[in-house]
Design an enzyme around this catalytic site. Structure first.
Site: not given
Ligand code: NAD
Ligand code: MG
Length: 328
Positions: A25-27, A47, A107, A133, A194, A226
Site C-alpha cells: 500500500g502507501s508505505q 495476497r 509504526h 508513502g 492524528e 475560507e
Molecule cells: P495501506 O492500507 O496503504 O496498505 C496496506 C497493504 O496491506 C495493501 O497492500 C493491502 O492490500 C494489504 N492488506 C490489507 N489488508 C490485508 C489483509 N487482511 N491481509 C493481507 N494483506 C492485507 O497501509 P499503510 O498506510 O501503508 O500502512 C502500513 C504501515 O505503515 C502501518 O503500520 C502504518 O501505521 C504505517 N505508516 C503509514 C503511514 C502512511 O502515510 N500511510 C505513515 C507512517 C507509518
Molecule cells: Mg504520524
C-alpha cells in the site's frame, strides 16, 4: 537528540540479506521501491492475485504470497494496516519466521498494544518515516529523503541497531537524518497527533466553521474557500517556519483576529479533553475500541464515513475542485 546521517551508517550488513516487504500500500510500495533502487534484495508478500499483487508485479518487483515471503527471509517488514497485523502475523508470519530474523515495523501500534508478541529469538525494530508513502517515494527519486524515527524493541542477534540504521540509509532517511525513540513514545504521540490535531481536530474545526457561515446565510462556496481550501496555505506556512513565521506572513488583521480569538475556539475544556484522549491512548482504551471496531466489520466507521460524504461542505467541495482545480 542524536541525529544519524549517511556518514554515520554502514549499510553493508544488508548485503546478501533477503528482505520481504509485507503489504504493498502507501508505505509498502514506497519502501519496497526505494530499497530495490538502492540494490537491496526485495520480495513483496501480498495476497495472491489481489490488487497489490498486480501493482507490485507491474512495478517489476518479485512478488509472492505472505507465507512464502516470510519463509527464509532475514528481514520481514510489516507494512500492512495496523488493524490487520495481529491476525496476519498469527496465521502467516509466526509459523514461517526463522530464528534470528528481524521483524520490522513502520509504526509502534502492534508492539505497544500487544497485537503482536514476537518470539524471543528475533530482532524487533521500527523505522517510522515522517511522511506518507507517495512523498517518501517522490523525495527519494529527487535524490533526498524524509526524516524518520527508528527504534529497537528487541535485540536478539546483537545486530538490530546496525540493521535498522542500514534500512534507514537504503530508503534515503539518513539523508535528512533519523533519530532514536521507543516504540511506545512513537505510537502514543503519533496517535495523539492524528486525533487531536491532524485528522480529528482540524476536520471538526472546518466542519463547524463551515456550518456557522452557511447557517448565517453566506454562500457555501465562499465558506468552502475560507474555512477549508485556505487551511493548506496557512499550514504550509506553519510547517515551513513555525507559528511566528506564519503570523508575520498573514495580514495584520488576520494576525490580530487570530491571536485574540483562538483561545475561545480551542478552550481550556478542549485541553482537558485532549488529556483524556491521551489517557485513552496510553491505557489501551483506544486501541481496544479500534480493534473491536475492526473485528466487528467496521460498521460504525462505515456509517461515519457515509455521514461525512453527505455533508454540504463535501458536496460543494467536489464542485469547486472540479471547476477551479480540475480535480475531484
Ligand atoms: P495501506 O492500507 O496503504 O496498505 C496496506 C497493504 O496491506 C495493501 O497492500 C493491502 O492490500 C494489504 N492488506 C490489507 N489488508 C490485508 C489483509 N487482511 N491481509 C493481507 N494483506 C492485507 O497501509 P499503510 O498506510 O501503508 O500502512 C502500513 C504501515 O505503515 C502501518 O503500520 C502504518 O501505521 C504505517 N505508516 C503509514 C503511514 C502512511 O502515510 N500511510 C505513515 C507512517 C507509518
Ligand atoms: Mg504520524
Amino acid at each position: 537528540m542524536q541525529i544519524y546521517r549517511d556518514v554515520d551508517v554502514d549499510s553493508s550488513i544488508l548485503e546478501g540479506k533477503r528482505i520481504s516487504v509485507l503489504g504493498y500500500g502507501s508505505q509498502g510500495r514506497a519502501q519496497a521501491l526505494c530499497l530495490r533502487d538502492s540494490g537491496v534484495d526485495v520480495t513483496v508478500g501480498v495476497r495472491r492475485d489481489g490488487e497489490s499483487w498486480k501493482a507490485a508485479q507491474k512495478d517489476g518487483l518479485r512478488v509472492t504470497d505472505i507465507a512464502d515471503a516470510v519463509k527464509g527471509a532475514d528481514i520481514v517488514m510489516m507494512l500492512l494496516p495496523d488493524e490487520v497485523q495481529g491476525g496476519v502475523y498469527k496465521e502467516l508470519v509466526e509459523p514461517n519466521l526463522k530464528s534470528g530474523a528481524a521483524l520490522e515495523f513502520a509504526h509502534g501500534f502492534a508492539i505497544t498494544f500487544g497485537t503482536i508478541v514476537p518470539p524471543k529469538d528475533v530482532d524487533v525494530i521500527m523505522v517510522a518515516p515522517k511522511g506518507p508513502g507517495n512523498m517518501i517515494r517522490m523525495i527519494f527519486e529527487e535524490g533526498f529523503g524524509v526524516p524518520a524515527i527508528f527504534s529497537i524493541h528487541q535485540d536478539s542477534t546483537g545486530k538490530a541497531r546496525d540493521i535498522v540504521l542500514a534500512l534507514c540509509k537504503k530508503m534515503g532517511f539518513t539523508r535528512p537524518g533519523v533519530f532514536e525513540e521507543s516504540f511506545r513514545n512513537e505510537c502514543h504521540t503519533d496517535l495523539f497527533g492524528e486525533q487531536a490535531v491532524l485528522c480529528g481536530g482540524i476536520t471538526e474545526l472546518i466542519k463547524k466553521a463551515f456550518e456557522v457561515l452557511v447557517e448565517a446565510g453566506y454562500p457555501p462556496e465562499m465558506a468552502y474557500f475560507e474555512v477549508l481550501h485556505e487551511t493548506k496555505l496557512v499550514v504550509d506556512l506553519i510547517n515551513r517556519g513555525g507559528l511566528s513565521y506564519m503570523w508575520r506572513e498573514v495580514s495584520n488583521t488576520a494576525e490580530y483576529g487570530g491571536l485574540t480569538r483562538r483561545s475561545r475556539i480551542v478552550t481550556e475544556d478542549s485541553k482537558e479533553e485532549m488529556r483524556k484522549i491521551l489517557k485513552e491512548i496510553q491505557d489501551g482504551t483506544f486501541s481496544n475500541q479500534w480493534i473491536s471496531e475492526f473485528d466487528g466489520g467496521m460498521v460504525n466507521m462505515r456509517k461515519m464515513e457515509k455521514d461525512e460524504e453527505g455533508l454540504l461542505v463535501e458536496k460543494v467541495g467536489k464542485e469547486i475542485r472540479r471547476e477551479f482545480f480540475n480535480r475531484e
